[in-house]
Write a protein that holds these residues in place. Structure first.
Motif, short mmCIF file in Angstrom:
data_model
loop_
_atom_site.label_atom_id
_atom_site.label_comp_id
_atom_site.label_asym_id
_atom_site.label_seq_id
_atom_site.Cartn_x
_atom_site.Cartn_y
_atom_site.Cartn_z
N GLY A 111 0.60 -1.29 0.33
CA GLY A 111 -0.21 -0.43 -0.26
C GLY A 111 1.05 1.34 0.09
N VAL A 112 2.30 1.46 -0.30
CA VAL A 112 3.00 2.22 0.28
C VAL A 112 3.88 2.15 -0.80
CG1 VAL A 112 4.79 3.60 1.30
CG2 VAL A 112 2.40 3.29 2.45
N LEU A 113 4.53 0.48 -1.04
CA LEU A 113 5.86 0.44 -2.08
C LEU A 113 5.28 -0.23 -3.26
CD1 LEU A 113 9.56 0.89 0.27
CD2 LEU A 113 8.02 2.57 -1.17
N ILE A 114 4.03 -1.17 -2.68
CA ILE A 114 4.09 -2.35 -3.39
C ILE A 114 2.61 -1.87 -3.50
CG2 ILE A 114 4.43 -4.99 -3.08
CD1 ILE A 114 6.52 -4.63 -2.31
N ASP A 115 1.66 -2.02 -4.76
CA ASP A 115 0.37 -2.45 -4.83
C ASP A 115 0.00 -4.06 -4.95
OD1 ASP A 115 -1.83 -1.96 -5.39
OD2 ASP A 115 -1.20 -1.70 -8.31
N TRP A 116 -0.78 -4.17 -2.93
CA TRP A 116 -1.19 -5.64 -3.28
C TRP A 116 -2.36 -5.77 -2.88
CZ3 TRP A 116 -4.05 -7.80 0.57
CH2 TRP A 116 -3.67 -8.31 0.58
N ASN A 117 -3.06 -6.30 -3.51
CA ASN A 117 -4.93 -6.43 -3.75
C ASN A 117 -5.50 -7.47 -4.30
OD1 ASN A 117 -7.51 -5.24 -4.00
ND2 ASN A 117 -6.84 -3.22 -4.32
N PRO A 118 -6.22 -7.68 -3.57
CA PRO A 118 -6.80 -9.36 -3.38
C PRO A 118 -7.93 -9.26 -5.26
CG PRO A 118 -6.68 -9.49 -1.39
CD PRO A 118 -6.28 -7.86 -1.98
N ARG A 119 -8.07 -8.42 -5.40
CA ARG A 119 -8.98 -7.76 -6.13
C ARG A 119 -8.43 -7.69 -7.65
NH1 ARG A 119 -14.12 -5.51 -5.50
NH2 ARG A 119 -13.79 -4.46 -3.16
N TYR A 120 -6.87 -8.28 -7.27
CA TYR A 120 -6.48 -8.13 -9.14
C TYR A 120 -5.98 -9.76 -9.21
CZ TYR A 120 -3.71 -3.86 -8.20
OH TYR A 120 -3.87 -2.87 -8.28
N LEU A 121 -6.41 -10.29 -8.17
CA LEU A 121 -6.70 -12.21 -8.35
C LEU A 121 -8.19 -11.71 -8.70
CD1 LEU A 121 -6.14 -15.40 -9.07
CD2 LEU A 121 -6.39 -15.19 -6.40
N ALA A 164 12.43 8.70 15.08
CA ALA A 164 11.89 8.26 13.39
C ALA A 164 11.31 7.98 12.33
CB ALA A 164 12.53 6.24 13.75
N LEU A 165 11.30 8.93 11.43
CA LEU A 165 10.13 8.72 11.02
C LEU A 165 9.01 7.50 10.11
CD1 LEU A 165 8.08 11.19 9.38
CD2 LEU A 165 9.34 11.30 7.33
N PHE A 166 7.49 7.10 10.27
CA PHE A 166 7.11 6.43 9.76
C PHE A 166 6.63 6.66 8.72
CE2 PHE A 166 3.32 3.01 10.58
CZ PHE A 166 4.40 1.36 10.21
N ILE A 167 5.97 6.10 7.85
CA ILE A 167 5.46 6.16 6.25
C ILE A 167 4.53 4.56 6.29
CG2 ILE A 167 5.23 6.56 4.07
CD1 ILE A 167 8.35 7.53 5.06
N ASP A 168 3.13 4.40 6.77
CA ASP A 168 1.75 3.56 6.88
C ASP A 168 0.77 4.64 5.68
OD1 ASP A 168 -0.02 1.58 7.12
OD2 ASP A 168 1.85 0.96 8.02
N ASP A 169 0.37 3.17 4.49
CA ASP A 169 -1.27 3.74 4.32
C ASP A 169 -1.93 3.85 5.64
OD1 ASP A 169 -2.97 0.70 3.00
OD2 ASP A 169 -0.90 0.89 4.35
N ASN A 170 -2.16 2.46 6.04
CA ASN A 170 -3.06 2.82 7.50
C ASN A 170 -3.05 3.56 8.86
OD1 ASN A 170 -4.73 1.24 9.92
ND2 ASN A 170 -4.55 -0.83 8.32
N ALA A 171 -4.54 3.77 8.73
CA ALA A 171 -4.20 4.74 9.70
C ALA A 171 -4.27 4.22 10.95
CB ALA A 171 -5.63 5.85 9.58
N ARG A 172 -4.82 3.49 11.74
CA ARG A 172 -4.39 2.63 12.76
C ARG A 172 -3.48 2.41 13.36
NH1 ARG A 172 -5.04 -4.05 11.98
NH2 ARG A 172 -3.27 -3.81 11.07
N ASN A 173 -2.36 2.04 12.16
CA ASN A 173 -0.93 1.68 12.26
C ASN A 173 0.09 3.28 12.62
OD1 ASN A 173 -1.25 -0.72 11.75
ND2 ASN A 173 -1.00 -0.88 9.66
N ILE A 174 -0.30 3.83 11.90
CA ILE A 174 -0.27 5.43 12.07
C ILE A 174 -0.03 5.89 13.58
CG2 ILE A 174 -0.22 7.90 11.60
CD1 ILE A 174 2.02 6.30 9.57
N HIS A 175 -1.80 5.54 14.02
CA HIS A 175 -1.40 6.50 15.82
C HIS A 175 -1.23 5.05 16.69
CE1 HIS A 175 -4.90 8.77 13.46
NE2 HIS A 175 -6.41 7.59 13.87
N ALA A 176 -0.74 3.80 16.03
CA ALA A 176 0.45 2.86 16.93
C ALA A 176 1.73 4.23 17.30
CB ALA A 176 0.01 1.67 16.45
#
Length: 212
Positions: free
Chosen positions: A17-27, A168-180
């Motif tokens: 979701g940040v560096l790699i586009d992974w999505n079950p929909r592709y399959l 440290a700077l953390f980069i994530d697309d998931n707000a839940r993980n950002i809050h943590a």
């Protein structure tokens, strides 16, 4: 957004979701042509919560067997989730990888990754994406038997690599993980797009502005 008063010495990337586009929909768009049926299957059968258990260390075989037992009428579709898992990889997210490339070239930062990913499928990505070898270290949830957003998973990163959370700077697309990550003391960027990431890093003085 947390305070940026401490100098950033380390940048930590999420991967999917940040560096790699992974999505079950592709399959599954190949397997379930009806859009409503596709949405229903992904939201009620092979759910993100179910997949995260494999990310946290449950074996693919066990996770698959449990789901098949619950939904035997969908056995074949369920078994394709990991049986054809590489087809869910859409490729790199180009603008984000360009940002990583520039950060690496600058030589100013230690670069790490912290990812929720099955230990059994991560080697597929590691073989496919050269940029994964640029990091000084990658902490993979399936290997550690923990995952984001649990505090111990972030602590594993800090302890293993001698990282000071406030620097440290953390980069994530998931707000839940950002809050943590913020709760763990890290500075953060909630990833929306490669362009947005580049802009935020420039505003923080972490990435050079374009020459004119």
């Amino acid at each position: 957004m947390t305070s940026t008063s401490s100098p950033v010495t380390t940048i930590v990337f999420d991967l999917g979701g940040v560096l790699i586009d992974w999505n079950p929909r592709y399959l599954y768009q190949k397997l379930i042509p009806d859009a409503a049926a596709l949405d229903h299957f992904l939201s009620t059968i092979t759910t993100p919560d179910w997949n995260e258990e494999q990310d946290a260390g449950r074996s693919l075989a066990e996770g698959t067997a449990l789901l098949v037992a619950q939904h035997p009428e969908h056995r074949e579709l369920i078994e394709h989730f990991y049986g054809r898992w590489p087809e869910m990889l859409g490729g790199p997210i180009p603008e984000a990888v360009e940002v990583l490339t520039e950060l690496r070239a600058s030589g100013r930062y230690r670069l790490y990754a912290l990812t929720n990913w099955s230990a059994e499928t991560f080697p597929v990505a590691l073989a496919q994406f050269e940029f994964l070898h640029w990091f000084e270290g990658i902490v993979v949830s399936g290997t550690e038997k923990s995952r984001k957003p649990f505090p111990d998973f972030y602590q594993t990163l800090f302890t293993r690599y001698g990282i000071e959370p406030g620097q440290a700077l953390f980069i994530d697309d998931n707000a839940r993980n950002i809050h943590a990550a913020r709760a763990a003391g890290m500075q953060t960027v909630h990833f929306q797009s490669g362009a947005q990431l580049r802009q935020e890093l420039r505003e923080r003085g972490l990435l050079a502005a374009p020459s004119v």
